[in-house]
Design an enzyme around this catalytic site. Structure first.
Site, PDB file in Angstrom:
ATOM      1  N   MET A  31      -0.116   1.159   5.189  1.00 35.84           N
ATOM      2  CA  MET A  31      -0.881   1.388   6.411  1.00 35.84           C
ATOM      3  C   MET A  31      -2.024   0.390   6.515  1.00 35.84           C
ATOM      4  O   MET A  31      -2.483  -0.167   5.522  1.00 35.84           O
ATOM      5  CB  MET A  31      -1.412   2.820   6.452  1.00 35.84           C
ATOM      6  CG  MET A  31      -2.340   3.205   5.331  1.00 35.84           C
ATOM      7  SD  MET A  31      -2.819   4.954   5.437  1.00 35.84           S
ATOM      8  CE  MET A  31      -3.872   5.113   4.002  1.00 35.84           C
ATOM      9  N   SER A  55       0.855  -1.188   0.000  1.00 34.17           N
ATOM     10  CA  SER A  55       0.000   0.000   0.000  1.00 34.17           C
ATOM     11  C   SER A  55       0.893   1.240   0.000  1.00 34.17           C
ATOM     12  O   SER A  55       1.696   1.411  -0.911  1.00 34.17           O
ATOM     13  CB  SER A  55      -0.941  -0.033   1.210  1.00 34.17           C
ATOM     14  OG  SER A  55      -1.838   1.054   1.190  1.00 34.17           O
ATOM     15  N   THR A  56       0.800   2.081   1.015  1.00 32.70           N
ATOM     16  CA  THR A  56       1.568   3.321   1.059  1.00 32.70           C
ATOM     17  C   THR A  56       3.066   3.045   0.930  1.00 32.70           C
ATOM     18  O   THR A  56       3.630   2.276   1.680  1.00 32.70           O
ATOM     19  CB  THR A  56       1.303   4.073   2.374  1.00 32.70           C
ATOM     20  OG1 THR A  56      -0.103   4.227   2.544  1.00 32.70           O
ATOM     21  CG2 THR A  56       1.964   5.444   2.360  1.00 32.70           C
ATOM     22  N   HIS A  59      -2.648  -1.037  -3.325  1.00 28.48           N
ATOM     23  CA  HIS A  59      -3.745  -0.103  -3.092  1.00 28.48           C
ATOM     24  C   HIS A  59      -3.479   1.164  -3.905  1.00 28.48           C
ATOM     25  O   HIS A  59      -2.529   1.901  -3.635  1.00 28.48           O
ATOM     26  CB  HIS A  59      -3.865   0.247  -1.607  1.00 28.48           C
ATOM     27  CG  HIS A  59      -4.258  -0.911  -0.759  1.00 28.48           C
ATOM     28  ND1 HIS A  59      -3.994  -0.972   0.601  1.00 28.48           N
ATOM     29  CD2 HIS A  59      -4.897  -2.073  -1.053  1.00 28.48           C
ATOM     30  CE1 HIS A  59      -4.457  -2.107   1.092  1.00 28.48           C
ATOM     31  NE2 HIS A  59      -5.006  -2.788   0.104  1.00 28.48           N
ATOM     32  N   ASP A 114      -4.610  -4.848   5.953  1.00 29.85           N
ATOM     33  CA  ASP A 114      -5.021  -5.672   4.822  1.00 29.85           C
ATOM     34  C   ASP A 114      -3.871  -6.592   4.410  1.00 29.85           C
ATOM     35  O   ASP A 114      -2.735  -6.163   4.273  1.00 29.85           O
ATOM     36  CB  ASP A 114      -5.416  -4.784   3.641  1.00 29.85           C
ATOM     37  CG  ASP A 114      -5.993  -5.583   2.476  1.00 29.85           C
ATOM     38  OD1 ASP A 114      -6.566  -6.656   2.728  1.00 29.85           O
ATOM     39  OD2 ASP A 114      -5.869  -5.117   1.324  1.00 29.85           O
TER      40      ASP A 114
END
Length: 351
Positions: free
Chosen positions: A293, A173-174, A200, A296
């Site tokens: 973050m 993600s991030t 993401h 998930d």
């Protein structure tokens, strides 16, 4: 959190500056301490106001966002979230910014397609909070340079029986786009297994990102489509609007794309991919969870481990946000914790 998170908003559009400022100031834990309409002013205000986070437009007069980003990262580094126009032309400089040290990006409100202002606002607030309280790894120049990781790529993969029948699943993600480029560049020329990725990322950017991975990797990488066969030496990126999972269809394994409800707060969800890998590749998979973050992917990678797969987590020191991978480690789901530069090597070892 005792003090508010201080944010500097940089955009040449007065309307966009106001929209972003209103979004951020609506959260009691965030305060916009200043704005700038070009990169040169952003550099000055970063020094004077000392914000915790900067949101940065790319196309601006006097000095653009990429040049301002380079200067800030080298002189007074801060977590920078890029504001990206949702077009193919806008995607290229956005991914370049991530390679140069920006921690993440969101679509500009003016480029909304399927996301509402409220959805973009929620996304931005979450990212600002996440990166502000995380240790940001500022890449050295040689690490951030395009192609630097190619120097680490093994020339060939030492063929082992059954390696092509295994599958690699990666969730991030991030901070993920530049980290994934690092991993894909590090895979050998004749890498034998399929690689499925959930990053993401807003709808509209995943095809451009898949194309970027394809041009920087020995694998053939594409944005996944429903019904795609899972082929050795290929990479598949989940589209930004849907879940991606694998299933058996006759003698083949195929990709399914499903625009169903969000799982673990996301669509696409890493958990959805990892759970399907655990089901259809028991004992023949490698799960990798990286910077990002939230949580998930943590329960899904635990299922991969429980069904006999091997699991890897990116370490805290090289993660932009040590979140999803931290949860997976704490759950006991991880076999090996390695720095970013060693992930591709560890994948090859497990194969």
């Amino acid at each position: 959190m005792s003090e508010k998170i201080k944010v500097l908003v940089v955009d040449d559009s007065a309307l966009v500056r106001k929209i972003i400022t209103d979004i951020l100031d609506s959260d009691p834990l965030i305060e916009v301490v200043g704005t700038a309409n070009n990169g040169k002013t952003a550099i000055f205000k970063n020094k004077v106001l000392d914000p915790d986070v900067i949101t940065m437009d790319i196309e601006m007069p006097i000095m653009n966002g990429l040049d301002a980003l380079r200067h800030i990262i080298q002189t007074n580094p801060k977590p920078i979230i890029m504001m990206s126009v949702l077009t193919q032309d806008g995607a290229e400089p956005t991914f370049r910014a991530l390679e140069l040290g920006a921690v993440d990006f969101i679509p500009k409100p003016s480029s909304i397609l399927s996301m509402t202002v409220d959805e973009i606002g929620s996304l931005l607030i979450g990212k600002v909070k996440s990166v502000s309280r995380s240790k940001i790894k500022i890449l050295k120049k040689e690490e951030a340079a395009p192609g630097a990781a190619e120097l680490r790529r093994p020339a060939v993969f030492e063929t082992k029986a059954g390696a092509g029948d295994k599958l690699v699943g990666i969730g991030t993600s991030t901070g993920g786009p530049s980290a994934l480029l690092n991993v894909f560049r590090g895979l050998p020329q004749n890498f034998p297994s399929p690689v499925l990725v959930v990053q993401h990322m807003p709808e509209g950017f995943t095809k451009a990102f898949a194309d970027r991975l394809n041009s920087n990797s020995a694998l053939l990488v594409k944005e996944a489509e429903d019904g795609d066969r899972v082929l050795p030496g290929h990479g598949y990126v989940a589209p930004g609007h849907s879940h991606m999972l694998v299933e058996i269809k006759g003698a083949s394994r195929v990709i399914r794309i499903a625009k169903t409800e969000k799982v673990s707060g996301h669509r696409p969800s890493i958990d959805v991919l990892f759970n399907s890998i655990a089901e259809f590749y028991p004992g023949r998979s490698i799960g990798v969870i990286m910077t990002g973050m939230g949580r998930d992917g943590a329960s899904g990678i635990l299922n991969i481990k429980k069904t006999g797969g091997s699991t890897i987590a990116q370490n805290e020191e090289t993660s932009v946000v040590y979140g999803m991978n931290r949860v997976a480690v704490e759950m006991g789901a991880i076999d090996t914790i390695v720095p970013l530069n060693d992930i591709s090597k560890k994948i090859v070892e497990y194969l």
